[in-house]
Design a protein around this motif. Structure first.
Motif, PDB file in Angstrom:
ATOM      1  N   HIS A  14      31.565  35.333  41.647  1.00 47.70           N
ATOM      2  CA  HIS A  14      30.830  36.468  42.217  1.00 47.70           C
ATOM      3  C   HIS A  14      31.708  37.437  42.999  1.00 47.70           C
ATOM      4  CE1 HIS A  14      27.177  34.390  41.040  1.00 47.70           C
ATOM      5  NE2 HIS A  14      27.594  33.325  41.683  1.00 47.70           N
ATOM      6  N   ASP A  15      33.000  37.272  42.929  1.00 53.45           N
ATOM      7  CA  ASP A  15      33.896  38.119  43.721  1.00 53.45           C
ATOM      8  C   ASP A  15      34.869  38.883  42.836  1.00 53.45           C
ATOM      9  OD1 ASP A  15      32.837  37.229  46.231  1.00 53.45           O
ATOM     10  OD2 ASP A  15      33.965  35.380  45.995  1.00 53.45           O
ATOM     11  N   GLY A  16      34.325  39.480  41.783  1.00 48.85           N
ATOM     12  CA  GLY A  16      35.167  40.194  40.838  1.00 48.85           C
ATOM     13  C   GLY A  16      34.974  39.631  39.440  1.00 48.85           C
ATOM     14  N   PRO A  17      35.642  40.206  38.452  1.00 46.90           N
ATOM     15  CA  PRO A  17      35.432  39.795  37.059  1.00 46.90           C
ATOM     16  C   PRO A  17      36.023  38.416  36.759  1.00 46.90           C
ATOM     17  CG  PRO A  17      37.221  41.383  37.207  1.00 46.90           C
ATOM     18  CD  PRO A  17      36.601  41.319  38.572  1.00 46.90           C
ATOM     19  N   GLY A  18      35.379  37.708  35.829  1.00 42.02           N
ATOM     20  CA  GLY A  18      35.902  36.447  35.339  1.00 42.02           C
ATOM     21  C   GLY A  18      35.867  35.325  36.361  1.00 42.02           C
ATOM     22  N   PHE A 117      42.565  29.507  33.732  1.00 46.66           N
ATOM     23  CA  PHE A 117      41.189  29.980  33.814  1.00 46.66           C
ATOM     24  C   PHE A 117      41.135  31.499  33.929  1.00 46.66           C
ATOM     25  CE2 PHE A 117      40.737  25.619  35.577  1.00 46.66           C
ATOM     26  CZ  PHE A 117      39.824  25.131  34.668  1.00 46.66           C
ATOM     27  N   TYR A 118      42.063  32.076  34.681  1.00 41.48           N
ATOM     28  CA  TYR A 118      42.095  33.528  34.815  1.00 41.48           C
ATOM     29  C   TYR A 118      42.345  34.181  33.449  1.00 41.48           C
ATOM     30  CZ  TYR A 118      43.419  32.040  39.592  1.00 41.48           C
ATOM     31  OH  TYR A 118      43.507  31.422  40.809  1.00 41.48           O
ATOM     32  N   GLY A 124      40.968  36.224  38.044  1.00 43.04           N
ATOM     33  CA  GLY A 124      42.127  36.421  38.898  1.00 43.04           C
ATOM     34  C   GLY A 124      41.862  35.913  40.296  1.00 43.04           C
ATOM     35  N   VAL A 125      42.443  36.567  41.279  1.00 45.24           N
ATOM     36  CA  VAL A 125      42.357  36.151  42.681  1.00 45.24           C
ATOM     37  C   VAL A 125      41.745  37.275  43.504  1.00 45.24           C
ATOM     38  CG1 VAL A 125      43.664  35.459  44.725  1.00 45.24           C
ATOM     39  CG2 VAL A 125      44.336  34.610  42.461  1.00 45.24           C
ATOM     40  N   THR A 126      40.798  36.904  44.371  1.00 46.22           N
ATOM     41  CA  THR A 126      40.170  37.854  45.285  1.00 46.22           C
ATOM     42  C   THR A 126      40.484  37.464  46.714  1.00 46.22           C
ATOM     43  OG1 THR A 126      38.346  38.311  43.749  1.00 46.22           O
ATOM     44  CG2 THR A 126      37.977  38.831  46.069  1.00 46.22           C
ATOM     45  N   LEU A 127      40.902  38.419  47.517  1.00 46.82           N
ATOM     46  CA  LEU A 127      41.091  38.197  48.942  1.00 46.82           C
ATOM     47  C   LEU A 127      39.839  38.667  49.667  1.00 46.82           C
ATOM     48  CD1 LEU A 127      44.788  39.359  49.537  1.00 46.82           C
ATOM     49  CD2 LEU A 127      43.896  37.335  48.362  1.00 46.82           C
ATOM     50  N   SER A 128      39.283  37.786  50.504  1.00 46.10           N
ATOM     51  CA  SER A 128      38.025  38.071  51.180  1.00 46.10           C
ATOM     52  C   SER A 128      38.141  37.644  52.635  1.00 46.10           C
ATOM     53  CB  SER A 128      36.878  37.350  50.454  1.00 46.10           C
ATOM     54  OG  SER A 128      35.627  37.701  51.004  1.00 46.10           O
ATOM     55  N   GLY A 129      37.028  37.614  53.349  1.00 46.04           N
ATOM     56  CA  GLY A 129      37.102  37.262  54.762  1.00 46.04           C
ATOM     57  C   GLY A 129      35.764  36.893  55.339  1.00 46.04           C
ATOM     58  N   GLY A 130      35.667  37.146  56.665  1.00 45.25           N
ATOM     59  CA  GLY A 130      36.458  37.961  57.527  1.00 45.25           C
ATOM     60  C   GLY A 130      36.825  39.326  56.939  1.00 45.25           C
ATOM     61  N   GLU A 149      53.209  37.856  39.157  1.00 43.07           N
ATOM     62  CA  GLU A 149      52.858  36.791  38.217  1.00 43.07           C
ATOM     63  C   GLU A 149      51.830  37.262  37.189  1.00 43.07           C
ATOM     64  OE1 GLU A 149      54.136  33.830  38.012  1.00 43.07           O
ATOM     65  OE2 GLU A 149      55.332  33.733  39.852  1.00 43.07           O
ATOM     66  N   ASN A 150      51.561  38.572  37.165  1.00 45.63           N
ATOM     67  CA  ASN A 150      50.582  39.163  36.230  1.00 45.63           C
ATOM     68  C   ASN A 150      49.183  38.602  36.419  1.00 45.63           C
ATOM     69  OD1 ASN A 150      52.471  40.883  34.830  1.00 45.63           O
ATOM     70  ND2 ASN A 150      53.256  39.042  33.816  1.00 45.63           N
ATOM     71  N   VAL A 151      48.817  38.346  37.667  1.00 47.22           N
ATOM     72  CA  VAL A 151      47.473  37.883  38.005  1.00 47.22           C
ATOM     73  C   VAL A 151      46.670  39.062  38.538  1.00 47.22           C
ATOM     74  CG1 VAL A 151      46.109  36.394  39.528  1.00 47.22           C
ATOM     75  CG2 VAL A 151      48.221  35.526  38.491  1.00 47.22           C
ATOM     76  N   HIS A 152      45.474  39.270  37.982  1.00 45.84           N
ATOM     77  CA  HIS A 152      44.598  40.335  38.456  1.00 45.84           C
ATOM     78  C   HIS A 152      44.155  40.034  39.883  1.00 45.84           C
ATOM     79  CE1 HIS A 152      40.719  42.454  39.031  1.00 45.84           C
ATOM     80  NE2 HIS A 152      41.257  43.379  38.262  1.00 45.84           N
ATOM     81  N   THR A 153      44.154  41.055  40.742  1.00 47.85           N
ATOM     82  CA  THR A 153      43.779  40.861  42.140  1.00 47.85           C
ATOM     83  C   THR A 153      42.656  41.798  42.546  1.00 47.85           C
ATOM     84  OG1 THR A 153      45.490  42.423  42.882  1.00 47.85           O
ATOM     85  CG2 THR A 153      46.078  40.073  42.815  1.00 47.85           C
ATOM     86  N   ALA A 154      41.843  41.317  43.473  1.00 48.35           N
ATOM     87  CA  ALA A 154      40.764  42.119  44.040  1.00 48.35           C
ATOM     88  C   ALA A 154      40.768  41.955  45.550  1.00 48.35           C
ATOM     89  CB  ALA A 154      39.412  41.710  43.470  1.00 48.35           C
TER      90      ALA A 154
END
Length: 294
Positions: A14-18, A117-118, A124-130, A149-154
């Protein structure tokens, strides 16, 4: 380089695609009264107490250096140093520590463990918080390592950061998930502790730069769920050049955390919302030219 995180959640949908890994940063400048992650507000580690697991054995009392704990009575926050001695001594998991210092290499390693999995899901990876920008240097370094590392980020953000700091962090992410709490500055201040001028300036800058931004609005009963609010949001977004928005229904997932932190919860007993409850608001926004995702 280290950061204080309170969770690294695998297989997030739920924090971005895939399929994604979501890295939750501690520390937030907002004080939203409906916050579902109250343990994310303070910048450092905190003791959480689960009254249902507590047997009153007294093990925590014996090891607490500041006598902040009473058997079966929780944590005296005015005396607690959040040292974690009680959590280590608790045999039932009634006392835990929310927040841990991680090195950059540790977080990168955790994130890359699910690279397959990505790649299969477009995740990919999502940075959230806070609020991620509260630990900006670490966030930028992490985003840049993942990009290498060619990982999609959000980046999931409330946008409340100095313009240069926000631009630096957001500029390192592929996708910006930008939460907007209210269209009116005074009401935003009443509900979150800050007005929305800096937040909207940062959103406007990202849109003007042509960045990939998804605006998200948490719909909170009695706060921003009226017909006038739907019109106000639509006019605000239209003026900023935003053509679509995702509406997020209010939920009670974080309610027990307030008790664990010794905090009052203003929305105790409030009924949760579901996507179908947001349809009237969505229709009004669509009538005003805004595409709505539920």
């Amino acid at each position: 380089m280290e950061a204080c995180l309170f969770n690294i959640q695998k297989f997030s949908l739920h924090d971005g695609p895939g399929i994604r890994t979501t890295v939750f940063f501690k520390g937030c400048p907002l004080r939203c009264f409906w916050c579902s992650n109250p343990e994310s507000i303070a910048p450092g580690p905190q003791v959480l107490w689960n009254r249902d697991r507590c047997t009153g054995c007294g093990g925590c009392v014996a090891v607490c250096p500041t006598q902040a704990i009473t058997p079966g009575g929780g944590v005296g926050r005015d005396r607690c140093r959040n040292c974690g001695a009680c959590a280590s001594a608790c045999p039932n998991g009634a006392l835990t520590i929310s927040g841990k210092m991680y090195s950059l290499d540790e977080v990168v390693r955790e994130c890359l463990a699910d690279r397959d999995f990505y790649e299969e899901s477009g995740g990919g990876v999502t940075l959230s918080g806070g609020e991620v920008t509260a630990q900006a240097d670490f966030a930028v370094a992490l985003l840049e390592r993942l990009k290498g590392e060619n990982v999609h980020t959000a980046l999931e953000t409330n946008g409340c950061a100095p313009a240069d700091t926000f631009a630096r962090v957001a500029g390192a992410a592929d996708l910006i998930l930008f939460d907007v709490k209210h269209h009116d500055a005074a009401t935003h201040l009443a509900g979150t502790g800050v007005d929305n001028r800096l937040i909207l300036d940062n959103l406007s800058a990202m849109v003007a730069e042509g960045r990939e931004v998804l605006v998200r609005i948490p719909i909170i009963p009695g706060y921003n769920d009226s017909r006038d609010d739907a019109v106000g949001f639509a006019r605000l977004l239209h003026g900023l050049g935003v053509s679509s928005v995702q509406l997020l229904p209010f939920h009670q997932f974080g309610q027990n955390k307030y008790d664990g932190l010794g905090m009052a919860y203003p929305l105790d007993g409030m009924a949760q919302l579901h996507p179908e409850d947001l349809k009237p608001c969505a229709e009004i926004m669509r009538e005003h030219g805004i595409e709505v995702i539920l």
